[in-house]
Design a protein around this motif. Structure first.
Motif, short mmCIF file in Angstrom:
data_model
loop_
_atom_site.label_atom_id
_atom_site.label_comp_id
_atom_site.label_asym_id
_atom_site.label_seq_id
_atom_site.Cartn_x
_atom_site.Cartn_y
_atom_site.Cartn_z
N TRP A 243 -7.78 -8.55 2.34
CA TRP A 243 -6.48 -8.91 2.89
C TRP A 243 -5.60 -9.54 1.81
O TRP A 243 -4.42 -9.21 1.70
CB TRP A 243 -6.67 -9.89 4.05
N VAL A 244 -6.15 -10.42 1.01
CA VAL A 244 -5.37 -11.12 -0.01
C VAL A 244 -4.81 -10.14 -1.04
O VAL A 244 -3.64 -10.22 -1.43
CB VAL A 244 -6.22 -12.20 -0.70
N GLN A 245 -5.63 -9.20 -1.50
CA GLN A 245 -5.19 -8.32 -2.59
C GLN A 245 -4.02 -7.42 -2.18
O GLN A 245 -3.28 -6.94 -3.05
CB GLN A 245 -6.35 -7.48 -3.11
#
Length: 262
Positions: A243-245
């Motif tokens: 999700w972060v990337q």
């Protein structure tokens, strides 16, 4: 129920079953997440070059008419077994040049291009497998200044950035060239760990005395997870990082690219 009918039912179960059949390594999960956001629409027939042990192949075969080619016999045997369990797709122990006149809507190659000393010749051979208007989708380690011991261990000649990909593909008639970095932040930690492993293995086993071709042949087997429980664990462990990337596609240790053949 016959073995064949059981295989078909397994194939229809989709991604959770794929985690059991073909577990992905931590970094492969980051890559696969980035890949699924660049898959072009309108695709039916897919060729994967250098499919390794079939981790991505099992998943792509759920979406498309899938053929993988893998020249390393050991990795091929694993990929063939996994695709047979999944009940969809095919893999052959051949090189791209041995496929006859077959053409595809999409040709993909993940962590393959960097293994060719003449990467332009490799890309040209892949382009020849595309129908007009077809798509090339590839992944590579990013940023040549990050070339390290693990790259040497597995037979990498180079790493890539957007400009290198564009310079490689435009002369072959590709347009709509799009690249995306992935791997923030987990990819950096994983790359550091891989370089530690690479440095130790190079020193301990004298890998530097082997040819790049020999190291390339075994690259698809290096640090690969085995067992369904580990496959589920790597998927769960990477979920927040995937999700972060997505918010940082201009940074990362890996590069995904797609391009359309005019």
């Amino acid at each position: 129920m016959t073995p064949d009918s059981n295989a078909r039912s397994v194939g229809k179960l989709g991604w959770p079953r794929a985690d059991h059949i073909a577990p992905l390594a931590l970094n492969a999960w980051l890559r696969y997440d980035a890949l699924t956001r660049l898959l072009p629409p309108g695709i039916t027939d897919v060729l994967e070059v250098g499919c390794g042990q079939g981790g991505f192949g099992v998943r792509l075969a759920q979406r498309y008419n899938y053929l993988g080619v893998e020249p390393d016999p050991t990795s091929f045997q694993v990929a063939e077994h996994r695709l047979r369990l999944a009940g969809r797709g095919e893999v052959r122990n051949v090189a791209v040049e041995d496929l006859g006149v077959d053409q595809f809507d999409m040709v993909c190659a993940f962590e393959v291009l960097e293994h060719f000393e003449d990467d332009a010749a490799a890309a040209k051979a892949w382009a020849a497998r595309l129908r007009p208007g077809g798509w090339l989708v590839i992944s590579m380690p990013a940023n040549n200044d990050r070339l390290g011991p693990f790259d040497e261990l597995v037979g990498h000649y180079r790493r890539y950035d957007h400009g290198m990909v564009t310079a490689l593909l435009e002369p072959l008639g590709f347009t709509h060239i799009e690249t995306r970095l992935y791997g923030v932040p987990l990819g950096y930690a994983l790359e550091t760990a891989r370089n530690v492993v690479g440095r130790r293995r190079l020193a301990a086993a004298g890998v530097q005395s082997t040819s790049a071709e020999e190291r390339t042949a075994g690259s698809g087997r290096v640090m690969q997870p085995r067992g369904s429980s580990l496959g589920l664990a790597t998927r769960a462990a990477t979920a927040p990082f995937r999700w972060v990337q997505r918010a940082f596609t201009g940074h990362g240790t890996g590069l995904i690219a797609r391009a359309k053949l005019s």
